[in-house]
Design an enzyme around this catalytic site. Sequence first.
Site, mmCIF file in Angstrom:
data_model
loop_
_atom_site.group_PDB
_atom_site.id
_atom_site.type_symbol
_atom_site.label_atom_id
_atom_site.label_comp_id
_atom_site.label_asym_id
_atom_site.label_seq_id
_atom_site.Cartn_x
_atom_site.Cartn_y
_atom_site.Cartn_z
ATOM 1 N N HIS A 131 0.799 -1.224 0.000
ATOM 2 C CA HIS A 131 0.000 0.000 0.000
ATOM 3 C C HIS A 131 0.832 1.275 0.000
ATOM 4 O O HIS A 131 0.410 2.306 0.546
ATOM 5 C CB HIS A 131 -0.981 0.024 1.178
ATOM 6 N N HIS A 240 -0.490 2.442 7.282
ATOM 7 C CA HIS A 240 -0.627 2.869 5.896
ATOM 8 C C HIS A 240 0.727 3.224 5.267
ATOM 9 O O HIS A 240 1.657 3.654 5.970
ATOM 10 C CB HIS A 240 -1.545 4.089 5.809
ATOM 11 N N SER A 353 -2.775 5.270 10.335
ATOM 12 C CA SER A 353 -1.874 6.210 9.669
ATOM 13 C C SER A 353 -0.482 6.150 10.297
ATOM 14 O O SER A 353 -0.349 6.042 11.515
ATOM 15 C CB SER A 353 -2.419 7.635 9.792
ATOM 16 N N GLU A 542 -8.942 -3.076 2.225
ATOM 17 C CA GLU A 542 -8.364 -2.485 3.430
ATOM 18 C C GLU A 542 -9.374 -2.591 4.572
ATOM 19 O O GLU A 542 -10.341 -1.830 4.614
ATOM 20 C CB GLU A 542 -8.002 -1.020 3.177
ATOM 21 N N TYR A 585 -12.367 -0.372 0.838
ATOM 22 C CA TYR A 585 -12.340 -0.519 2.294
ATOM 23 C C TYR A 585 -13.403 -1.490 2.819
ATOM 24 O O TYR A 585 -14.390 -1.791 2.146
ATOM 25 C CB TYR A 585 -12.539 0.842 2.955
#
Length: 780
Positions: A131, A240, A353, A542, A585
Amino acid sequence: MDLFSHFNFGVKRPCATIWFWISLLLLVLNSRGILSASNYLVGLGSYDITGPAADVNMMGYANTEQIASGVHFRLRARAFIVAEPQGNRVVFVNLDACMGSQLVTIKVLERLKARYGDLYTEKNVAISGIHTHAGPGGYLQYIVYIVTSLGFVHQSFDVLVDGIENSIVQAHENLRPGSIFVNKGELLDAGVNRSPSGYLNNPAAERSKYKFDVDKEMTLLKFVDDQWGPVGSFNWFATHGTSMSRTNSLISGDNKGAAARLMEDWFEQNSSGSTYSDEVEANGIPRRASNIISNHHENHHELLELAASFQSFPGRPATRFSSVARRVRSTLRQADKPGFVSAFCQSNCGDVSPNVLGAFCIDTGLPCDFNHSTCGGKNELCYGRGPGYPDEFESTRIIGDRQFKMAVNLFNKASEQLKGKVDYRHTYLDFSKLEVTLPKQGGGYEVVKTCPAAMGFAFAAGTTDGPGAFDFKQGDDTGNPFWRLVRNMLKTPGKEQIDCQHPKPILLDTGEMKQPYDWAPSILPIQILRIGQLVILSVPGEFTTMAGRRLRDAVRTVLMSGGGGQFGSNVHVVIAGLTNTYSQYVTTFEEYQVQRYEGASTLFGPHTLSAYIQEFQKLATALIKGQTVEPGPQPPDLMDKQISLLTPVVVDMTPAGVNFGDVSSDVPQNSTFKRGDTVTVVFWSACPRNDLMTEGTFSLVEILNGKDNWLPAYDDDDLCLRFKWSRPTKLSPRSQATIQWIISDSTAPGVYRIRHFGASKGLLGSIHHFTGSSSAFVVA
C-alpha cells in the site's frame, strides 16, 4: 566402529531389541537438538518492479498532479514458497506496490501454468501489496482506479507481472529443506487511528477488550534453510503507506519498503556464519562502503590531489547491462548463497496512519476538527504529521526504522517452530448480491444482502494522509444537491441501491456503471493459506482495525473449536490486506454509520464485513475438515478493453554540442564534503520510460579503491541517494537528471564520484544507452 558394535549388539539378538535401542538413541539425540529434522521445503525470491519513473500518475492518492519524476528507492516483489516434501505448497508474494490487481493476478497465473502446469494456481498463490502511495499507477483493470493515470499503463502492468513471475521462479528454484519460526511483538509508535470518531462508534464493550484503537502487533516468520541458516523473514503489521505525501513525485516503497531495505542490508552486513548481532545501530544500518574497500591511510591533502585527477567525463554510449553490473548488492552477494529476503507485509491498515504526531490545520497549526477532519469547514487544510515533520523522507525512514528494529528483535528471538499441514482454500464471490445470515436481537436470524459497489460523498474528502478537494468532508451522511447533479450526469442510482447503501449518500454508483467497461469489481477472491499453526487470511481490500479484529477472531474460533486439536494450543491468524485484487475498504457496521472516508469507501454496503466473516468461516470449516469448496464465478479479464491515453515518448534531445550523460552542473573543484552534507550533480538526460533499468540503476555513487579502481557504494536501492528527473516544459524533448547524495554518518572517508545511467530515444524509435560521471570529490 559402527553403531551396533558401539552398543555391543550381538548379531543374533532379535530385531525388536535392535530397533528399540536405535529408536531410543534417535529420541535422545533429537531431544538434545543434535538432529533437526526440517518439516518443510522453503524457498524465497526477490525481483525489481520499480516501473516507469516519469510521466505516470502515482497510485493511491488519486491526485492528478502527482506524476512520477524520479526514484527515492526501488520497488521489489518478494516471494516465499513453503511446501510439504510430498504434498501441498503455498506461495505468498509481497509487492512494493499500492495493492494487488485482478488483472495482474490473472496474467501471473497464466504464466505460472505455462511453466509449472497446475502446481501454482489461484488457490495457493497470494499476491499482496504493501500500500505504498508512491508507485506508478495504471495497472488495475477497473476504470475508477485508472482514471487519474489516463487509463491503462502497459509499462506499470508489465513490470509487475514480470517481477512477480521472476520472484516466484527464484523461490521455486531455491526450494530446499528448511524450517520456519514464528514470533510476535507489540510495536507502539508506528501507527495511529486516523478516524478515531469512526472507531468510537463501535460498541463500548467491544472496545474495552483492547488496549489501543489500532493493532500494535507484528507477526513475523523466520525462514531457516537447513544448509545456509536464516534466508529470510516476512512480517505483517498494520500501518498505511502514506509517510510519503500526496505531492511527492519520487517512486518509493514508503515506510514498509524502507524497512525491508534496512533489514536485508542489516542481515547481509551483520551475518557471520550462523551468528547474528542482537544490536541494531541507533541511526539505522551500517553502510556498505567500509566493507568493500580497504582502509584509506592517505591524509586529506593526498585525497584532494587524487580526486583532482578525476574530472567529469563526457557522456558516452553504454551497454544496457553496464548499470546492472555495477550495482552494489550484486557486488557484495555470495554467488552460491541465496540472498536474504525480508518483506514487510500489510495487514488491516484501513484506519491506521503512520503520521503519528496527529492531524493539524496547515493554516493555524491547531488540531483538525475531530469528527470531520476539517479546518474551518475545509478538508483541504487538514494534514497528518509524520515523526520527521516537515521532512516526509525522514518520516518514511523513521517509521520504516521502527518496523525494522521490531522485526530484527522478533527475528533474533523467534523460537516457536511451525509444524503441521500446508493447506489452502480459495473461492470467488459476487459481493454485489451476497446473502448474509445475521442473528437478531432477542433471538432468531435475519437475512440481509450486500449491494452493488458505490462510493459515498465522504470518499471525495480524502483522509488526513491525503485530503480531497472542493467542499467534501468526512462524516457526510447527507451529501449536497450540486454534487448529486454532477453524479446523475454519470449514473443516477435507483431506489433499491440507495436503500441498500443507506446511510451512505452515493456519490458514484460504480458497481452499476459499465461504460466503456466495468468501473468497479463485483467478483472478489477470498483465500486462506495454512502453514502449520499459522493461518493467513488473504483479503482484497483495506480492513479497518476493528473489522480486522472481528474477522480474525471469527476465523480463530472456527479453527480452534472445530479443528480437533490439529493447531495445538494456539493458532496464529494474520490478515494479508490488499491481496489478489482491490475493492477499497471494509469497515464494521457501526463505523459505516458514521460515513467517514473508510465507511464511504466500503463499496458493498453496511453488511460487507458480515459477508466476509460468513464466507471466511465457511473456508475455515472446509480447511479443518478437509472439504473442497466451490470455485465460484470467475472474475472478468478486461485486458482487451483497456484504454491508454498516456502520451508515448517521441524523441529525446540535448542542446547543440551536448551529449546525453554530460554533466550540466558538477561538484565544485577540489570539493570536500562531510557527513550530513548533500552532494548534488545534474546531468543531461533522457526520459526514464525508455528503459526502466529493471534490476539496474539510474544513479550510482562510486568510491575509489587504490589509485584507479572504482567500486560501487550506493545506488537506486539506497534511501540516501535520490534520482530526480525533469523537463523544462511538459512536451520538451530535453531533460535533466538531478542526483542527490545525502552523506550518512557511517560513510567511509575517501574519494567518491557520482554516475548516471540512462537511455535516449531517437527519431526512428531506436534506444541508445548512455552514462556520464561527475568529477571526483573527497568525503572527510
